[in-house]
Design a protein around this motif. Structure first.
Motif, PDB file in Angstrom:
ATOM      1  N   GLN A   1       0.622  -1.191  -0.268  1.00 17.80           N
ATOM      2  CA  GLN A   1       0.082  -0.088   0.199  1.00 17.80           C
ATOM      3  C   GLN A   1       1.009   1.486  -0.048  1.00 17.80           C
ATOM      4  O   GLN A   1       0.242   2.366  -0.442  1.00 17.80           O
ATOM      5  CB  GLN A   1      -1.090   0.033   1.379  1.00 17.80           C
ATOM      6  N   LEU A   2       2.306   1.074   0.698  1.00 16.28           N
ATOM      7  CA  LEU A   2       2.750   2.474   1.061  1.00 16.28           C
ATOM      8  C   LEU A   2       3.726   2.109  -0.560  1.00 16.28           C
ATOM      9  O   LEU A   2       4.076   4.268  -0.858  1.00 16.28           O
ATOM     10  CB  LEU A   2       3.959   2.124   1.689  1.00 16.28           C
ATOM     11  N   LYS A   3       3.153   1.945  -1.135  1.00 19.44           N
ATOM     12  CA  LYS A   3       4.182   1.755  -3.000  1.00 19.44           C
ATOM     13  C   LYS A   3       3.074   2.782  -3.793  1.00 19.44           C
ATOM     14  O   LYS A   3       2.745   3.222  -4.852  1.00 19.44           O
ATOM     15  CB  LYS A   3       4.144   0.700  -3.684  1.00 19.44           C
ATOM     16  N   ASP A   4       1.668   2.811  -2.961  1.00 22.67           N
ATOM     17  CA  ASP A   4       0.229   3.434  -4.367  1.00 22.67           C
ATOM     18  C   ASP A   4       0.496   4.837  -3.518  1.00 22.67           C
ATOM     19  O   ASP A   4       1.126   4.506  -2.652  1.00 22.67           O
ATOM     20  CB  ASP A   4      -1.107   2.646  -3.560  1.00 22.67           C
ATOM     21  N   ALA A   5       0.820   5.512  -4.989  1.00 19.76           N
ATOM     22  CA  ALA A   5       0.848   7.024  -4.760  1.00 19.76           C
ATOM     23  C   ALA A   5      -0.317   7.468  -4.147  1.00 19.76           C
ATOM     24  O   ALA A   5      -0.319   8.654  -3.453  1.00 19.76           O
ATOM     25  CB  ALA A   5       1.217   7.661  -6.375  1.00 19.76           C
ATOM     26  N   SER A   6      -1.546   6.900  -4.697  1.00 21.20           N
ATOM     27  CA  SER A   6      -3.010   8.071  -4.118  1.00 21.20           C
ATOM     28  C   SER A   6      -2.811   7.426  -2.903  1.00 21.20           C
ATOM     29  O   SER A   6      -3.514   8.376  -2.099  1.00 21.20           O
ATOM     30  CB  SER A   6      -4.233   6.930  -4.480  1.00 21.20           C
ATOM     31  N   PHE A   7      -2.616   6.298  -1.863  1.00 22.62           N
ATOM     32  CA  PHE A   7      -2.088   6.101  -0.211  1.00 22.62           C
ATOM     33  C   PHE A   7      -1.489   6.974   0.325  1.00 22.62           C
ATOM     34  O   PHE A   7      -1.706   7.274   1.014  1.00 22.62           O
ATOM     35  CB  PHE A   7      -2.339   4.440  -0.359  1.00 22.62           C
ATOM     36  N   ARG A   8      -0.728   7.512  -0.655  1.00 22.47           N
ATOM     37  CA  ARG A   8       0.230   8.123   0.693  1.00 22.47           C
ATOM     38  C   ARG A   8       0.107   9.723   0.150  1.00 22.47           C
ATOM     39  O   ARG A   8      -0.073   9.982   1.691  1.00 22.47           O
ATOM     40  CB  ARG A   8       1.671   8.217  -0.331  1.00 22.47           C
TER      41      ARG A   8
ATOM     42  N   ILE B   1       5.868  12.915  -4.641  1.00 28.29           N
ATOM     43  CA  ILE B   1       4.718  12.541  -5.388  1.00 28.29           C
ATOM     44  C   ILE B   1       4.799  12.381  -6.926  1.00 28.29           C
ATOM     45  O   ILE B   1       3.627  13.640  -7.287  1.00 28.29           O
ATOM     46  CB  ILE B   1       3.967  11.544  -4.252  1.00 28.29           C
ATOM     47  N   PRO B   2       4.675  11.435  -7.677  1.00 26.78           N
ATOM     48  CA  PRO B   2       4.236  11.530  -8.644  1.00 26.78           C
ATOM     49  C   PRO B   2       2.530  11.494  -9.243  1.00 26.78           C
ATOM     50  O   PRO B   2       2.382  10.160  -8.053  1.00 26.78           O
ATOM     51  CB  PRO B   2       4.980  11.070 -10.052  1.00 26.78           C
ATOM     52  N   PRO B   3       1.823  11.757 -10.011  1.00 26.30           N
ATOM     53  CA  PRO B   3       2.211  12.161 -10.910  1.00 26.30           C
ATOM     54  C   PRO B   3       1.984  14.270 -10.343  1.00 26.30           C
ATOM     55  O   PRO B   3       1.020  14.506  -9.632  1.00 26.30           O
ATOM     56  CB  PRO B   3       1.361  12.068 -12.068  1.00 26.30           C
ATOM     57  N   LYS B   4       2.551  15.111 -11.295  1.00 21.53           N
ATOM     58  CA  LYS B   4       2.510  16.514 -10.958  1.00 21.53           C
ATOM     59  C   LYS B   4       1.877  16.167  -9.672  1.00 21.53           C
ATOM     60  O   LYS B   4       0.933  17.316  -8.860  1.00 21.53           O
ATOM     61  CB  LYS B   4       0.780  16.818 -11.811  1.00 21.53           C
ATOM     62  N   GLY B   5       3.054  16.121  -8.633  1.00 21.92           N
ATOM     63  CA  GLY B   5       3.209  16.444  -6.878  1.00 21.92           C
ATOM     64  C   GLY B   5       3.500  18.475  -6.665  1.00 21.92           C
ATOM     65  O   GLY B   5       3.077  18.556  -5.787  1.00 21.92           O
ATOM     66  N   LYS B   6       3.815  19.014  -7.427  1.00 26.71           N
ATOM     67  CA  LYS B   6       4.010  20.661  -6.986  1.00 26.71           C
ATOM     68  C   LYS B   6       2.344  20.569  -7.691  1.00 26.71           C
ATOM     69  O   LYS B   6       1.894  21.970  -6.047  1.00 26.71           O
ATOM     70  CB  LYS B   6       5.067  21.391  -7.231  1.00 26.71           C
ATOM     71  N   GLU B   7       1.866  20.557  -8.716  1.00 23.53           N
ATOM     72  CA  GLU B   7       0.608  20.842  -8.860  1.00 23.53           C
ATOM     73  C   GLU B   7      -0.463  20.632  -7.680  1.00 23.53           C
ATOM     74  O   GLU B   7      -1.309  20.971  -6.623  1.00 23.53           O
ATOM     75  CB  GLU B   7      -0.093  21.076 -10.336  1.00 23.53           C
TER      76      GLU B   7
END
Length: 238
Positions: A2-9, A56-62
């Motif tokens: 689960q920690l590899k999932d960007a949405s979960f993080r 965290i990708p994608p578009k982490g800054k936005e």
């Protein structure tokens, strides 16, 4: 996994930011708010969470900018709850009576100005004005070229800069009238210019004689004839 999932993080880190905002929320009194040491610790943790969100990708800054904007707007709701949920309705303003001797506004004209409004009134009172044959009349070439003929009269003493031939609009309109009414006179424009288009009967005798004879081809094209003459007679060897 689960920690590899960007949405979960992102979900976990956003919850942390919401919790930090709750801890920083002011209370009804200064004693209820967080202490200075606690504020510094919250600030350091908040910066770490924001850095992780930005990575965290994608578009982490936005994504981080959007979350910060939402949390900033959420503060308005927190302050409203803290103040006891006051009503948003505002009492209407009382209209103050105008001051004595105040300057009155001028009436506004719907059509732009007073002249246009008057024009519409005239059209209603006189519906046949637009179809009147005398309203739009094309002048004859004799009548139109009279001002230019007066300028060409040397006895009138009119200075060159005030001649009608310098008025491009006047000349352009006159050539259009001439082309419609007198093609022969219009053809003289190529030989004599705008002054040659003026009807001869309007000109004094001395000026009229100037435009009676057609200029020769040699006078019209001196440069070309000179060039031919020089090529036909080569220089003699010394």
């Amino acid at each position: 996994m689960q920690l590899k999932d960007a949405s979960f993080r992102r979900h976990i880190l956003v919850q942390c930011l919401i919790f930090f905002d709750y801890l920083k929320a002011p209370g009804k009194s200064d004693k209820e708010g967080p202490s200075e040491s606690m504020k510094e610790e919250i600030k350091s943790c908040e910066e770490r969470v924001k850095n992780l969100l930005e990575m965290i990708p994608p578009k982490g800054k936005e994504f981080l900018q959007s979350i910060e904007h939402i949390l900033e707007r959420e503060k308005n709701w927190v302050w409203w709850k803290r103040d006891g949920c006051p009503a948003f309705e505002k009492q209407p303003f009382e209209k103050k009576s105008g001051q004595a001797g105040a300057r009155k506004r001028k009436p506004r004209w719907r059509l732009g100005n007073k002249e246009l409004a008057q024009l519409w009134k005239w059209a209603e009172l006189n519906p046949d004005a637009l179809t009147d044959s005398d309203r739009v009349r094309m002048p004859s070439v004799t009548e139109y070229w009279k001002p230019l003929a007066e300028d060409m009269d040397t006895s009138a003493g009119i200075e060159e800069e005030y001649h009608h031939k310098n008025n491009r609009v006047y000349c352009w309109k006159g050539l259009r009238f001439q082309a419609r009414q007198d093609l022969e006179g219009f053809s003289r424009f190529c030989d004599y210019g705008i002054e040659g288009v003026v009807p001869p009967e309007l000109l004094p005798p001395d000026v009229r004689a100037k435009f009676n004879s057609k200029p020769s081809e040699k006078a019209k094209r001196p440069k070309r004839e000179d060039a031919r003459g020089t090529s036909a007679h080569p220089k003699e060897p010394q």
